[in-house]
Design a protein around this motif. Structure first.
Motif, PDB file in Angstrom:
ATOM      1  N   ALA A 156       0.806  -1.190  -0.126  1.00 45.25           N
ATOM      2  CA  ALA A 156       0.004  -0.068  -0.041  1.00 45.25           C
ATOM      3  C   ALA A 156       0.904   1.368   0.034  1.00 45.25           C
ATOM      4  O   ALA A 156       0.413   2.402  -0.651  1.00 45.25           O
ATOM      5  N   LEU A 157       1.910   1.348   0.773  1.00 41.56           N
ATOM      6  CA  LEU A 157       2.950   2.308   0.811  1.00 41.56           C
ATOM      7  C   LEU A 157       3.588   2.610  -0.439  1.00 41.56           C
ATOM      8  O   LEU A 157       3.848   3.747  -1.077  1.00 41.56           O
ATOM      9  N   ASN A 187      -0.829   4.038  -1.790  1.00 45.05           N
ATOM     10  CA  ASN A 187      -2.484   4.059  -1.345  1.00 45.05           C
ATOM     11  C   ASN A 187      -3.381   3.952  -2.582  1.00 45.05           C
ATOM     12  O   ASN A 187      -4.512   4.149  -2.626  1.00 45.05           O
ATOM     13  N   ASP A 195      -3.774   2.827   3.371  1.00 46.63           N
ATOM     14  CA  ASP A 195      -2.231   2.700   3.861  1.00 46.63           C
ATOM     15  C   ASP A 195      -1.809   3.167   5.287  1.00 46.63           C
ATOM     16  O   ASP A 195      -1.080   2.353   5.970  1.00 46.63           O
TER      17      ASP A 195
END
Length: 192
Positions: free
Chosen positions: A146-147, A151, A162
């Motif tokens: 996610a990072l 996101n 995130d």
């Protein structure tokens, strides 16, 4: 060298590939949503990271199923995991997508548990990965992906996935670290 160990070695060789694609920007594709930019190189980095993270379960499964467990593999597998996770965490700090204290906390936990395992191994005790540690690894991979992709696609709707994933990663990392030390306190007491 058996197949399981080759897969583990491949994970180590993927570490610089992930870091390179994270830190060297290629502008062949870029999307900006709600002031968050995701590049094509970040999508490639996420894909390579997912492939590398997936090999962690694959090499262990093959080693156990085919009875290919070796001392070299027992040494190499956790080393490959620590290298991959640490390299991505440090890269995310460099990209200013993760606070340094989070990376330090997670890397410290990894070294502490590795130290506990080394003390146990010296006493002839094997500390297997706990169920909580497997959940910890899963939350780490999800949060880091996610990072890495900033996101995306959650940034489209403004949902801070995130941030929530990082909180989950920190909680699971701390919980699994405490769990290892509580369940294996006899190892520390034996050595004292």
């Amino acid at each position: 060298m058996n197949l399981a160990n080759r897969i583990t070695l491949a994970r180590i060789f993927l570490v610089p590939v992930v870091v390179f694609t994270l830190l060297v920007r290629f502008n062949f594709w870029t999307v900006t949503i709600n002031h968050r930019t995701t590049t094509g190189s970040e999508m490639i980095a996420a894909l390579v990271f997912i492939i590398a993270a997936t090999t962690d379960g694959l090499d262990g499964y093959i080693a156990r199923k085919r009875k290919l467990v070796t001392n070299f593999g027992k040494f190499l597998d956790p080393l490959a995991d620590k290298l991959l996770i640490s390299a991505v965490l440090i890269s995310l700090v460099e990209m200013q997508r993760l606070s340094a204290w989070v990376a330090i906390l997670i890397i410290s936990r990894e070294f502490a548990v590795t130290g506990l395992r080394l003390v146990a191994a010296a006493e002839g005790i094997v500390i297997a990965a706990s169920r909580l540690a497997k959940w910890k690894t899963a939350t780490q991979v999800v949060a880091m992906v996610a990072l890495i992709i900033n996101n995306f696609p959650f940034s489209v709707i403004g949902f801070p996935f995130d941030t929530l994933a990082v909180y989950a990663m920190v909680i699971m990392t701390l919980a699994s670290g405490v769990d290892y030390f509580v369940k294996n306190k006899h190892v520390i007491q034996m050595d004292a």
